[in-house]
Design a protein around this motif. Structure first.
Motif, short mmCIF file in Angstrom:
data_model
loop_
_atom_site.label_atom_id
_atom_site.label_comp_id
_atom_site.label_asym_id
_atom_site.label_seq_id
_atom_site.Cartn_x
_atom_site.Cartn_y
_atom_site.Cartn_z
N ASN A 104 0.79 -1.23 0.00
CA ASN A 104 0.00 0.00 0.00
C ASN A 104 0.82 1.29 0.00
OD1 ASN A 104 -2.33 -1.58 0.14
ND2 ASN A 104 -2.22 -1.65 2.36
N GLU A 105 2.09 1.21 0.39
CA GLU A 105 2.87 2.45 0.48
C GLU A 105 4.36 2.15 0.50
OE1 GLU A 105 2.65 4.68 4.19
OE2 GLU A 105 2.16 2.85 5.26
N ILE A 106 5.11 3.19 0.28
CA ILE A 106 6.57 3.15 0.44
C ILE A 106 6.89 3.97 1.68
CG2 ILE A 106 8.78 3.82 -0.53
CD1 ILE A 106 7.52 3.45 -3.31
N GLN A 107 7.59 3.34 2.62
CA GLN A 107 7.95 4.01 3.87
C GLN A 107 9.45 4.27 3.89
OE1 GLN A 107 6.76 1.30 6.94
NE2 GLN A 107 4.60 1.42 6.42
N ASN A 108 9.82 5.47 4.30
CA ASN A 108 11.22 5.79 4.51
C ASN A 108 11.46 5.83 6.01
OD1 ASN A 108 12.10 6.21 1.78
ND2 ASN A 108 10.73 7.97 1.78
N TRP A 109 12.47 5.08 6.46
CA TRP A 109 12.78 4.96 7.88
C TRP A 109 14.12 5.62 8.18
CZ3 TRP A 109 9.70 3.37 11.74
CH2 TRP A 109 8.49 2.80 11.35
N PHE A 110 14.15 6.33 9.28
CA PHE A 110 15.33 7.04 9.79
C PHE A 110 15.85 6.23 10.98
CE2 PHE A 110 17.24 10.42 12.43
CZ PHE A 110 18.07 11.00 11.49
N ASN A 111 17.00 5.60 10.79
CA ASN A 111 17.60 4.73 11.80
C ASN A 111 18.73 5.46 12.50
OD1 ASN A 111 16.18 2.14 10.97
ND2 ASN A 111 17.10 2.83 9.06
N VAL A 112 18.83 5.28 13.80
CA VAL A 112 19.80 6.01 14.62
C VAL A 112 20.55 5.04 15.52
CG1 VAL A 112 20.11 7.86 16.29
CG2 VAL A 112 18.23 7.99 14.65
#
Length: 140
Positions: free
Chosen positions: A126-134
């Motif tokens: 349903n979507e493309i998710q961008n994840w910010f990993n720290v």
């Protein structure tokens, strides 16, 4: 039953203090009730769960987690990448993160740290998710 992340660490023979967390209240209660022994952990894996907090709560929890880490211990967390905070279907606010927001938060901490971050993309039907990993490493 463990999450896939927890199972990965168990399969590598790491000793875990695993507690599933579903929302901000669980996280705040866990931090107050169970995680009090300073400099106990080599790592804290908080993937996705810190995004349930508001910005002030996030600062307090990260500071608390750093107090729980041994020298050169690492905190790992991840957020959806972006500027906005979104409400989920149940009314919960989900905190997004960017490089700028992270740096504003980290400069306030009373710890000598090293951090790095990276983005990754996760595609669902349903979507493309961008994840910010720290990854935050406590140096003292």
């Amino acid at each position: 039953m463990h999450s896939p992340d927890a199972q990965y660490f168990l399969d590598k023979d790491y000793q875990l203090d695993y507690r599933p967390i579903a929302n901000a209240q669980d996280l705040l209660r866990l931090s107050n009730d169970f995680m009090q022994e300073e400099k106990k952990y080599e790592g804290i894996w908080a993937r996705e769960v810190l995004r349930f907090l508001d910005y002030d709560q996030l600062y307090r929890i990260i500071s608390h987690y750093l107090s729980l880490l041994k020298s050169y211990g690492t905190l790992f967390c991840s957020f959806r990448y972006g500027q906005s905070n979104k409400r989920s279907q149940d009314g919960m606010v989900l905190l997004d993160m960017t490089e700028g927001k992270l740096k504003q938060l980290l400069v306030k901490l009373d710890y000598d740290i090293h951090f790095k971050h990276w983005l990754n993309r996760y595609e669902t039907p349903n979507e493309i998710q961008n994840w910010f990993n720290v990854q935050i490493t406590k140096l003292d």
